[in-house]
Write an enzyme that holds these catalytic residues in place. Structure first.
Site, PDB file in Angstrom:
ATOM      1  N   CYS A 173      23.495 -37.728 -49.855  1.00  0.00           N
ATOM      2  CA  CYS A 173      22.440 -37.068 -49.078  1.00  0.00           C
ATOM      3  C   CYS A 173      22.885 -36.875 -47.630  1.00  0.00           C
ATOM      4  O   CYS A 173      22.829 -37.812 -46.827  1.00  0.00           O
ATOM      5  CB  CYS A 173      21.154 -37.893 -49.132  1.00  0.00           C
ATOM      6  SG  CYS A 173      19.823 -37.190 -48.144  1.00  0.00           S
ATOM      7  N   CYS A 208      20.177 -37.427 -45.040  1.00  0.00           N
ATOM      8  CA  CYS A 208      19.899 -38.840 -44.743  1.00  0.00           C
ATOM      9  C   CYS A 208      21.016 -39.457 -43.898  1.00  0.00           C
ATOM     10  O   CYS A 208      20.752 -40.221 -42.976  1.00  0.00           O
ATOM     11  CB  CYS A 208      19.796 -39.672 -46.026  1.00  0.00           C
ATOM     12  SG  CYS A 208      18.953 -38.896 -47.392  1.00  0.00           S
ATOM     13  N   ASP A 209      22.249 -39.180 -44.253  1.00  0.00           N
ATOM     14  CA  ASP A 209      23.366 -39.967 -43.726  1.00  0.00           C
ATOM     15  C   ASP A 209      24.336 -39.191 -42.838  1.00  0.00           C
ATOM     16  O   ASP A 209      25.226 -39.798 -42.235  1.00  0.00           O
ATOM     17  CB  ASP A 209      24.149 -40.583 -44.900  1.00  0.00           C
ATOM     18  CG  ASP A 209      23.272 -41.514 -45.731  1.00  0.00           C
ATOM     19  OD1 ASP A 209      22.408 -42.178 -45.135  1.00  0.00           O
ATOM     20  OD2 ASP A 209      23.436 -41.564 -46.957  1.00  0.00           O
TER      21      ASP A 209
END
Ligand code: NAP
Length: 326
Positions: free
Chosen positions: A137, A140-141
């Site tokens: 992701c 997200c990261d």
């Protein structure tokens, strides 16, 4: 009351942000929801270390802590939680029937929040370095790769979307694809091909993810045409070969699309094609896939379920009782 063989107003299946938020709202609406949280509770966020984009956490949090907080909040208002998987459902008649390894539940309404799972490539190092450089992701990261080099595995829209997103942070993004033509739509291809930070490694698969000191350092690659093996240094590996919704148990019970996501006949609500069954989060949303959007849908599903139960004239105090199984 025994934990098993109960007749409930609302059974929530799944325990990611959608499930816990549905539980919170249903509990506060006095529906005494039962959450079948699954044997591995918490969903995809249990695999994410830092979460910096969930509103309300100015210092950031971690995926597991966020899940713990959401669960505690739902339990505070009386949501009951069983760490059991739903192994079968029968939505053909009401009350609906939800089967687990340890008992059956009758439910006047069901909220499905079982999420989706990223597909992984299944090579050595992938699991070991998940959350330590290996991610599925970028939203997200990606932030953690500012000024670093990353690779993206895959050749579809997800892979190119991830690659394009990662160019905001990374100095170089290499897309590793097992063929020499992309599956992604032309417009995404054009964007990726014309981006100065993105390069492609064709006809190639990742054989191993290498690391030291608890972080990724390189990938070992194999060219499928020449069989040549090489090592490419990298700080991050984004696996972007697609997601699969966790809907196997619902096949034949509810309408699924070609990719097996639950179909929302009216996407502005959480209704499914079965009245009384609602769906929230990644199990029906392959567009946004964010913790906060899933939580929002969980809220909507609980409100939809509450109003629907009211419309059916199902009185709250009459349910949540044990029944004798046949
Ligand atoms: P996808 O279209 O199925 O593409 C998956 C890619 O991963 C393919 O290129 C495939 O290679 C590769 N792959 C699969 N298994 C692999 C493995 N074990 N090892 C190495 N590579 C592997 O999946 P997606 O990209 O997630 O897209 C899913 C759907 O969502 C599509 O309909 C897509 O258009 C849509 N989507 C749209 C957007 C957007 O419009 N912005 C964004 C994301 C997704 P092959 O090509 O060789 O099969």
């Amino acid at each position: 009351m025994s934990e098993h063989n109960q007749h409930r107003q609302v059974v929530i299946i799944g325990s990611g942000p959608a499930g816990w938020t549905a539980a919170l709202y249903a509990a506060r609406a006095d529906l005494h929801p039962l959450v079948l949280a699954g044997y591995s509770t918490g969903g995809q966020l249990m695999l994410t270390s830092d979460v910096e984009n969930f509103p309300g956490y100015p210092q950031g949090t971690t995926g597991p802590e966020l899940m713990q907080d959401l669960r505690a909040q739902a339990e505070r208002f009386g949501a009951e939680v069983l760490e059991l998987d739903a192994t079968a459902v029968d939505f053909h008649q009401r009350p609906f029937r939800v089967t687990t390894d340890e008992g059956e539940f009758l439910a006047e309404s069901v909220i499905i929040a079982t999420g989706a799972s990223a597909k992984w490539i299944g090579v050595p190092g992938e699991e070991e370095y998940r959350g330590k450089g290996v991610s599925a992701c970028a939203t997200c990261d990606g932030f953690f790769f500012r000024g670093k080099k990353v690779v993206v595995v895959g050749g579809g829209d997800t892979a190119l979307e991830e690659a394009l997103f990662l160019t905001r942070y990374a100095t170089a993004v290499s897309v590793i694809h097992r063929r020499d033509t992309l599956r992604a739509t032309k417009v995404m291809q054009q964007r990726a091909f014309s981006h100065s930070k993105i390069s492609f490694i064709w006809n190639t698969v990742v054989e191993e993810i290498l690391g030291s000191d608890n972080k990724v350092t390189a990938v070992r690659l194999r060219n499928l045409l020449t069989k040549e093996v090489s090592e490419v240094t990298t700080d991050g590996v984004f696996v972007a070969i697609g997601h699969e919704p966790n809907t196997k148990v619902f096949a034949g019970q509810i309408d699924l699309d070609a990719a097996e996501y639950i179909i929302a006949p009216d996407p502005s609500t959480t209704y499914t094609n079965v009245p009384g069954v609602f769906a929230a989060g990644d199990v029906r949303d392959h567009r946004y896939r964010q913790a906060v959007t899933a939580a929002g849908e969980g809220c909507k599903a609980a409100i939809d379920a509450e109003r629907w139960l009211d419309e059916q004239g199902i009185h709250r105090s009459e349910l949540n009782v044990e029944f004798a199984s046949a």
